[in-house]
Design a protein around this motif. Structure first.
Motif, PDB file in Angstrom:
ATOM      1  N   GLU A 183      23.273  28.771   9.097  1.00 13.33           N
ATOM      2  CA  GLU A 183      22.493  27.537   9.004  1.00 13.33           C
ATOM      3  C   GLU A 183      23.264  26.458   8.239  1.00 13.33           C
ATOM      4  OE1 GLU A 183      18.334  26.596   6.865  1.00 13.33           O
ATOM      5  OE2 GLU A 183      18.464  28.589   7.771  1.00 13.33           O
ATOM      6  N   LEU A 184      24.230  26.905   7.432  1.00 12.47           N
ATOM      7  CA  LEU A 184      24.978  26.029   6.549  1.00 12.47           C
ATOM      8  C   LEU A 184      26.445  26.427   6.623  1.00 12.47           C
ATOM      9  CD1 LEU A 184      24.050  23.830   4.488  1.00 12.47           C
ATOM     10  CD2 LEU A 184      23.999  25.623   2.749  1.00 12.47           C
ATOM     11  N   GLN A 241      23.251  20.126   2.634  1.00 10.64           N
ATOM     12  CA  GLN A 241      23.762  19.997   3.999  1.00 10.64           C
ATOM     13  C   GLN A 241      25.200  20.491   4.074  1.00 10.64           C
ATOM     14  OE1 GLN A 241      23.263  15.884   5.107  1.00 10.64           O
ATOM     15  NE2 GLN A 241      21.085  15.870   4.581  1.00 10.64           N
ATOM     16  N   PHE A 295      19.458  31.582  -2.196  1.00  6.15           N
ATOM     17  CA  PHE A 295      19.013  30.979  -0.927  1.00  6.15           C
ATOM     18  C   PHE A 295      20.160  30.243  -0.232  1.00  6.15           C
ATOM     19  CE2 PHE A 295      14.590  31.022  -2.884  1.00  6.15           C
ATOM     20  CZ  PHE A 295      14.151  32.080  -2.105  1.00  6.15           C
ATOM     21  N   ASP A 306      17.172  24.048   0.647  1.00  8.94           N
ATOM     22  CA  ASP A 306      17.026  23.505   2.003  1.00  8.94           C
ATOM     23  C   ASP A 306      17.527  22.060   2.105  1.00  8.94           C
ATOM     24  OD1 ASP A 306      16.014  25.850   2.979  1.00  8.94           O
ATOM     25  OD2 ASP A 306      13.907  25.222   2.940  1.00  8.94           O
ATOM     26  N   ARG A 307      17.688  21.376   0.977  1.00 12.23           N
ATOM     27  CA  ARG A 307      18.164  19.991   0.991  1.00 12.23           C
ATOM     28  C   ARG A 307      19.689  19.894   1.060  1.00 12.23           C
ATOM     29  NH1 ARG A 307      14.391  15.857  -2.293  1.00 12.23           N
ATOM     30  NH2 ARG A 307      12.369  16.749  -1.757  1.00 12.23           N
ATOM     31  N   ARG A 353      21.613  30.957   3.568  1.00  7.37           N
ATOM     32  CA  ARG A 353      21.827  29.934   4.601  1.00  7.37           C
ATOM     33  C   ARG A 353      23.269  29.967   5.120  1.00  7.37           C
ATOM     34  NH1 ARG A 353      20.248  24.101   3.277  1.00  7.37           N
ATOM     35  NH2 ARG A 353      20.379  23.964   5.553  1.00  7.37           N
ATOM     36  N   LYS A 397      13.811  27.435  -3.015  1.00  3.64           N
ATOM     37  CA  LYS A 397      14.055  27.358  -1.564  1.00  3.64           C
ATOM     38  C   LYS A 397      13.996  25.906  -1.090  1.00  3.64           C
ATOM     39  CE  LYS A 397      12.971  29.446   2.859  1.00  3.64           C
ATOM     40  NZ  LYS A 397      13.322  28.206   3.563  1.00  3.64           N
ATOM     41  N   ALA A 398      13.041  25.129  -1.634  1.00  6.70           N
ATOM     42  CA  ALA A 398      12.930  23.717  -1.253  1.00  6.70           C
ATOM     43  C   ALA A 398      14.196  22.956  -1.615  1.00  6.70           C
ATOM     44  CB  ALA A 398      11.715  23.090  -1.933  1.00  6.70           C
TER      45      ALA A 398
END
Length: 235
Positions: free
Chosen positions: A50-51, A22, A41, A19-20, A45, A15-16
């Motif tokens: 979100e993405l 873009q 994940f 989340d990076r 997103r 997940k980390a």
């Protein structure tokens, strides 16, 4: 450590990493159990808005199937001029961020994609950290089938113990996405990983090996601290 604890670490680090990413990025999609969570994940997103507008370059049939399952548009290296970030796992990571990869027999495509990326982000759980490469995992070597015997002899002459990787729930050897065999080579000691990587790749009949030297930019490590998953960054 329990399987559930390992899964928690893998999910936290995946997940980390996801989340990076873009919007608008071209993303190298690695192979393996941890990167499978990354792909999931990323799909989440995209689905929740979100993405947007990311494109994935898969490193294996597994990554391709998962990306399609989670709605990530795919492209090939013919379609893009750059890869913004590649996210992939590893079987071993040493203190200099050098890796052994290839437990999933996808290291040839992985090395191509990971090396082309502006940033190569490695995702592992803490069990993959070692002081010296080769201490817990053999070096996978992808070999053209016709060259199996001479390559095995050459690897033995280098001090290795090559073993043909056999399929699970399949009779016979593992076949890579390129249609080749994999030799898992155990070395008593790998004193110079960079030199060994080049030496193995210079053996006629070898397509690629699983030593990734000076390729990783950032390593994210999933750990359990007092029973809670935590992600630590190694730059």
């Amino acid at each position: 450590m329990s399987q559930d604890a390992v899964k928690q670490m893998k999910q936290a680090v995946a997940k980390a990493a996801a989340d990076r990413v873009q919007s608008g990025m071209v993303v190298g999609l690695g192979t393996g159990s941890t990167t499978a969570f990354v792909i999931e994940f990323l799909g989440d997103r995209l689905r929740n808005g979100e993405l947007s507008n990311i494109r994935g370059v898969p490193t294996s049939f597994q990554a391709s199937v998962l990306a399609k399952q989670y709605g990530i548009p795919l492209v090939t290296l013919d379609d893009v001029t750059k890869i913004d970030v590649a996210i992939d796992g590893a079987d071993e990571v040493d203190p200099a961020k050098n890796l052994i990869k290839g437990g999933g027999a996808a290291h040839t495509r992985e090395k191509i994609v990971d090396s082309l990326a502006d940033q190569f982000l490695v995702v592992v759980d803490s069990s993959k950290l070692v002081e010296r490469l080769g201490s817990t995992f053999p070096v996978p070597v992808e070999v053209l089938p016709l060259a199996l015997s001479p390559v095995s002899r050459a690897l033995t002459a280098l001090g290795g113990k090559p073993e043909l990787r056999m399929g699970v729930k399949k009779d016979g050897p593992v076949i890579t996405d390129q249609g080749n065999f994999v030799l898992d080579v155990t070395f008593a000691e790998i004193a110079d990983a960079a030199a060994l990587e080049k030496t193995i790749n210079n053996i006629p009949g070898v397509l690629e090996n699983g030593l990734f030297v000076n390729v990783a930019d950032v390593v994210l490590v999933g750990e359990l601290v007092e029973g809670q998953p935590r992600v630590r960054e190694v730059v």
